[in-house]
Design a protein around this motif. Structure first.
Motif, mmCIF file in Angstrom:
data_model
loop_
_atom_site.group_PDB
_atom_site.id
_atom_site.type_symbol
_atom_site.label_atom_id
_atom_site.label_comp_id
_atom_site.label_asym_id
_atom_site.label_seq_id
_atom_site.Cartn_x
_atom_site.Cartn_y
_atom_site.Cartn_z
ATOM 1 N N ALA A 135 -3.276 11.744 16.129
ATOM 2 C CA ALA A 135 -1.872 11.915 15.720
ATOM 3 C C ALA A 135 -1.738 12.712 14.424
ATOM 4 O O ALA A 135 -0.620 13.047 14.018
ATOM 5 N N GLY A 136 -2.859 13.012 13.775
ATOM 6 C CA GLY A 136 -2.832 13.815 12.561
ATOM 7 C C GLY A 136 -2.362 13.090 11.319
ATOM 8 O O GLY A 136 -1.850 13.726 10.389
ATOM 9 N N VAL A 137 -2.545 11.766 11.272
ATOM 10 C CA VAL A 137 -2.047 11.004 10.114
ATOM 11 C C VAL A 137 -3.144 10.614 9.137
ATOM 12 O O VAL A 137 -2.871 9.945 8.134
ATOM 13 N N LEU A 138 -4.389 11.001 9.408
ATOM 14 C CA LEU A 138 -5.481 10.665 8.496
ATOM 15 C C LEU A 138 -5.735 11.814 7.532
ATOM 16 O O LEU A 138 -5.738 12.988 7.923
ATOM 17 N N LEU A 203 -5.876 -11.246 -2.429
ATOM 18 C CA LEU A 203 -7.147 -10.534 -2.566
ATOM 19 C C LEU A 203 -7.500 -9.811 -1.273
ATOM 20 O O LEU A 203 -7.899 -8.637 -1.290
ATOM 21 N N PHE A 204 -7.348 -10.508 -0.144
ATOM 22 C CA PHE A 204 -7.676 -9.882 1.136
ATOM 23 C C PHE A 204 -6.775 -8.686 1.416
ATOM 24 O O PHE A 204 -7.240 -7.652 1.907
ATOM 25 N N GLU A 205 -5.478 -8.817 1.131
ATOM 26 C CA GLU A 205 -4.567 -7.703 1.368
ATOM 27 C C GLU A 205 -4.953 -6.485 0.532
ATOM 28 O O GLU A 205 -4.840 -5.345 0.984
ATOM 29 N N HIS A 206 -5.436 -6.726 -0.685
ATOM 30 C CA HIS A 206 -5.898 -5.614 -1.520
ATOM 31 C C HIS A 206 -7.131 -4.967 -0.908
ATOM 32 O O HIS A 206 -7.232 -3.734 -0.829
ATOM 33 N N HIS A 207 -8.083 -5.785 -0.450
ATOM 34 C CA HIS A 207 -9.272 -5.245 0.214
ATOM 35 C C HIS A 207 -8.879 -4.429 1.447
ATOM 36 O O HIS A 207 -9.427 -3.349 1.706
ATOM 37 N N LEU A 208 -7.941 -4.969 2.214
ATOM 38 C CA LEU A 208 -7.526 -4.291 3.437
ATOM 39 C C LEU A 208 -6.869 -2.949 3.123
ATOM 40 O O LEU A 208 -7.099 -1.946 3.819
ATOM 41 N N ALA A 209 -6.056 -2.909 2.069
ATOM 42 C CA ALA A 209 -5.424 -1.654 1.665
ATOM 43 C C ALA A 209 -6.460 -0.627 1.221
ATOM 44 O O ALA A 209 -6.329 0.575 1.498
ATOM 45 N N LEU A 210 -7.511 -1.087 0.523
ATOM 46 C CA LEU A 210 -8.584 -0.185 0.114
ATOM 47 C C LEU A 210 -9.318 0.370 1.330
ATOM 48 O O LEU A 210 -9.677 1.557 1.377
ATOM 49 N N LEU A 211 -9.560 -0.492 2.324
ATOM 50 C CA LEU A 211 -10.221 -0.026 3.546
ATOM 51 C C LEU A 211 -9.353 1.013 4.258
ATOM 52 O O LEU A 211 -9.858 2.042 4.731
ATOM 53 N N ALA A 212 -8.062 0.747 4.327
ATOM 54 C CA ALA A 212 -7.157 1.693 4.976
ATOM 55 C C ALA A 212 -7.166 3.040 4.258
ATOM 56 O O ALA A 212 -7.184 4.102 4.890
ATOM 57 N N GLN A 213 -7.171 3.009 2.950
ATOM 58 C CA GLN A 213 -7.181 4.248 2.175
ATOM 59 C C GLN A 213 -8.480 5.022 2.396
ATOM 60 O O GLN A 213 -8.466 6.248 2.521
ATOM 61 N N THR A 214 -9.597 4.305 2.447
ATOM 62 C CA THR A 214 -10.877 4.979 2.647
ATOM 63 C C THR A 214 -10.945 5.640 4.019
ATOM 64 O O THR A 214 -11.495 6.733 4.173
ATOM 65 N N VAL A 215 -10.369 4.992 5.032
ATOM 66 C CA VAL A 215 -10.350 5.585 6.359
ATOM 67 C C VAL A 215 -9.508 6.857 6.370
ATOM 68 O O VAL A 215 -9.785 7.796 7.133
ATOM 69 N N GLY A 216 -8.503 6.913 5.502
ATOM 70 C CA GLY A 216 -7.663 8.094 5.442
ATOM 71 C C GLY A 216 -6.175 7.799 5.598
ATOM 72 O O GLY A 216 -5.354 8.700 5.579
ATOM 73 N N PHE A 217 -5.840 6.496 5.746
ATOM 74 C CA PHE A 217 -4.431 6.117 5.817
ATOM 75 C C PHE A 217 -3.816 6.122 4.422
ATOM 76 O O PHE A 217 -4.472 5.795 3.446
#
Length: 222
Positions: A135-138, A203-217
């Motif tokens: 979809a070109g969103v990363l 804490l988990f939500e912060h970790h999850l946001a970091l993972l999303a950012q690393t993937v490219g979201f």
């Protein structure tokens, strides 16, 4: 079989996987042990049934949660998958431990029966990332290219599961797998200690946001 699995799950929670016993299951079922052996041939067979049962329930929980999210909102589907894993793990710590904790002494899960249910969540994760790339969103601008030696195994994964994303995207998606489950395991198994990070969900939500950012979201690109 349903009663045997139900009691097996109860014993898993109260006694642990290593202490699982068909005789004890038969006792709580109110039958002689030979009756249970007609359905389950050994302790290892019961463990395998419990492993598959737990993987299937985890996979079903993740699928229900992700399917409820707008398919075009790729980032939210990614976050929802992570939250669903955590929710199931916290609700079923003994069964989560059977899947992702210490190996049970003397037991080896048969790959021909446990691999397919065992990869359901990571495959769903890979498909979410793959669809987001299509979809070109990363955002790939800050991506670290994977080593050339990973090209062959990543290519096999791409071909086997009909994915289209390039190695750089697949590698980031697969990196989320141990990172997500590592974060969940730290919480389930009490690795943070009793007083550190009292609000584990934040804490988990912060970790999850970091993972999303690393993937490219990015929060502004769904």
């Amino acid at each position: 079989m349903a009663d045997i699995l139900r009691i097996g799950r109860e014993h898993l929670g109260t006694h642990g996987a290593a202490a699982l016993s068909l005789r004890a299951v038969a006792r709580d079922l109110g039958v002689v042990s030979s009756a249970v052996y007609r359905y389950v041939s050994s302790r290892d067979e019961l463990l395998t049934l419990l492993v598959v049962d737990a993987y299937d329930e985890l996979g079903d929980s993740v699928d229900r949660a992700v399917d409820a999210v707008d398919p075009s909102d790729h980032r939210e589907r990614f976050l929802t998958l992570g939250r669903a894993v955590r929710s199931w793990a916290l609700a079923e710590p003994a069964r989560y431990g059977l899947l992702f904790g210490s190996p049970v002494p003397g037991y080896a899960a048969p790959a021909e029966r446990t691999t397919a249910p065992g990869i359901r969540v990571v495959l769903r994760l890979a498909r979410i990332v793959d669809e987001a790339h299509a979809a070109g969103v990363l955002d790939d601008t800050a991506a670290v290219p994977p080593p050339e030696s990973l090209g062959e195994p990543l290519g096999r994964i791409r071909d086997e599961f009909s994915l289209t994303a390039p190695d750089s995207v697949l590698a980031r998606g697969l990196w989320v797998w141990p990172s997500l489950f590592g974060s969940v395991s730290f919480e389930v198994f009490g690795q943070y200690g009793p007083d550190t990070f009292p609000d584990r969900e934040v804490l988990f939500e912060h970790h999850l946001a970091l993972l999303a950012q690393t993937v490219g979201f990015h929060p502004t690109r769904r």
